[in-house]
Write an enzyme that holds these catalytic residues in place. Structure first.
Site, PDB file in Angstrom:
ATOM      1  N   LYS A  79       3.211  -2.202  26.228  1.00 16.28           N
ATOM      2  CA  LYS A  79       4.141  -3.000  25.361  1.00 16.28           C
ATOM      3  C   LYS A  79       4.061  -2.112  23.935  1.00 16.28           C
ATOM      4  CE  LYS A  79       3.927  -6.573  22.734  1.00 16.28           C
ATOM      5  NZ  LYS A  79       4.726  -6.134  21.437  1.00 16.28           N
ATOM      6  N   LEU A 123       1.198 -11.250  23.960  1.00 15.45           N
ATOM      7  CA  LEU A 123       0.783 -10.081  23.061  1.00 15.45           C
ATOM      8  C   LEU A 123       1.937 -10.207  22.084  1.00 15.45           C
ATOM      9  CD1 LEU A 123      -1.339  -7.853  22.523  1.00 15.45           C
ATOM     10  CD2 LEU A 123       0.274  -6.369  23.870  1.00 15.45           C
ATOM     11  N   ASP A 124       1.374 -10.232  20.538  1.00 16.54           N
ATOM     12  CA  ASP A 124       2.577 -10.558  19.383  1.00 16.54           C
ATOM     13  C   ASP A 124       3.490  -9.594  19.516  1.00 16.54           C
ATOM     14  OD1 ASP A 124       1.150 -13.014  18.942  1.00 16.54           O
ATOM     15  OD2 ASP A 124      -0.089 -11.839  17.556  1.00 16.54           O
ATOM     16  N   GLU A 125       4.592  -9.756  18.665  1.00 20.65           N
ATOM     17  CA  GLU A 125       5.700  -8.807  18.684  1.00 20.65           C
ATOM     18  C   GLU A 125       5.224  -7.521  17.865  1.00 20.65           C
ATOM     19  OE1 GLU A 125      10.062  -8.585  16.610  1.00 20.65           O
ATOM     20  OE2 GLU A 125       9.079 -10.453  16.442  1.00 20.65           O
ATOM     21  N   SER A 127       2.036  -6.520  17.899  1.00 15.92           N
ATOM     22  CA  SER A 127       1.068  -5.702  18.540  1.00 15.92           C
ATOM     23  C   SER A 127       1.399  -4.928  19.751  1.00 15.92           C
ATOM     24  CB  SER A 127      -0.058  -6.750  18.932  1.00 15.92           C
ATOM     25  OG  SER A 127      -0.583  -7.755  17.991  1.00 15.92           O
TER      26      SER A 127
END
Length: 255
Positions: A79, A123-125, A127
């Site tokens: 990502k 998983l954060d935006e 990260s």
């Protein structure tokens, strides 16, 4: 063995929404499980799809319900920044948009547009790195189930003065949301680069841990979930999990 998980959020939340966010199943699947009488909260059968779970309450999905979720697919994505893991707000871009034939590495085919593939460990935006999407309930339980022993590894670039005292606090000595954090393996790779290995996944945990010792995270890359490594999967690309990796995940969750 029935699936069991205790809700540790700060506010009550609808069961179907919570199960969708945690990656156990989609909201629609959660509603079907509730309607079939396969869900209980603190031992009480749930029949209302709008029911909310309270902080500290325990949800149990019976054996039939778990079996219903035990088949599906699991996808690994590298990502990039700017994508969100799960169902986004209107102005956000979901990671499932990356699941195109052009971005596929290896064998497989893009899932159907209406396929339910919730994130298994968000998983954060802001990260990047290894993100797992899965409709496989067994994989979900192995990765984020309450008895899972899988750890997750991150490479973190920070700003601020890294001292031995701060490293000691990061490893053991911090509290989030009123609960003491589990022991974390934190090592210095370079002056402003740290390696974190965690066995839990609180909301934005590493960033919040660093803030508590006056360090600012400027880049966060997840490189491993249990036995599954990001390796050389290019950013923005995806691949299918192999049968061997699935077996290793399930086995590793119990080791």
């Amino acid at each position: 063995m029935a699936f069991t998980r205790t809700y540790d959020g700060p506010e009550p939340v609808r069961i179907n929404k919570w199960l969708g966010q945690t990656g156990v199943c989609s909201r629609r699947e959660a509603e079907a499980l509730i309607a079939a009488g396969m869900v209980t909260i603190d031992g009480e059968s749930v029949t209302d799809a709008g029911r909310k779970i309270e902080p500290g309450q325990t949800l149990t999905l019976n054996d039939r319900g778990e079996a219903a979720l035990a088949s599906g697919v699991t996808i690994l994505i590298h990502k990039p920044l700017g994508y969100v893991s799960g169902q986004p707000e209107p102005d956000k871009i979901p990671a499932v948009r990356l699941l195109t034939a052009e971005n596929l590495v290896g064998e497989g085919a893009p899932p159907a547009e209406d396929a339910s593939l919730p994130p298994i460990g968000r998983l954060d935006e802001d990260s990047r790195g290894l993100l797992m999407l899965s409709s496989d309930g067994v994989v979900a339980k192995a990765v984020i189930g309450p008895q899972s022993r899988l750890d997750k590894e991150y490479l973190v670039r920070i700003e601020g003065d890294v001292t031995e005292k701060k490293l000691a606090l990061l490893r053991r000595g911090l509290m989030l949301d009123g609960r003491i954090l589990k022991y974390a393996r934190v090592s210095r790779m370079e002056q402003n680069r740290l390696r974190f290995i965690l066995t839990e996944g609180r909301n934005r945990q590493i960033r919040r841990m660093c803030e508590m010792v006056d360090l600012e995270v400027t880049d966060l890359l997840r490189i491993r979930v249990g036995p599954i490594h990001l390796n050389n999967l290019p950013e923005g690309k995806w691949r299918m999990i192999t049968p061997e990796e699935r077996e290793a995940l399930i086995r590793g969750a119990m080791d």
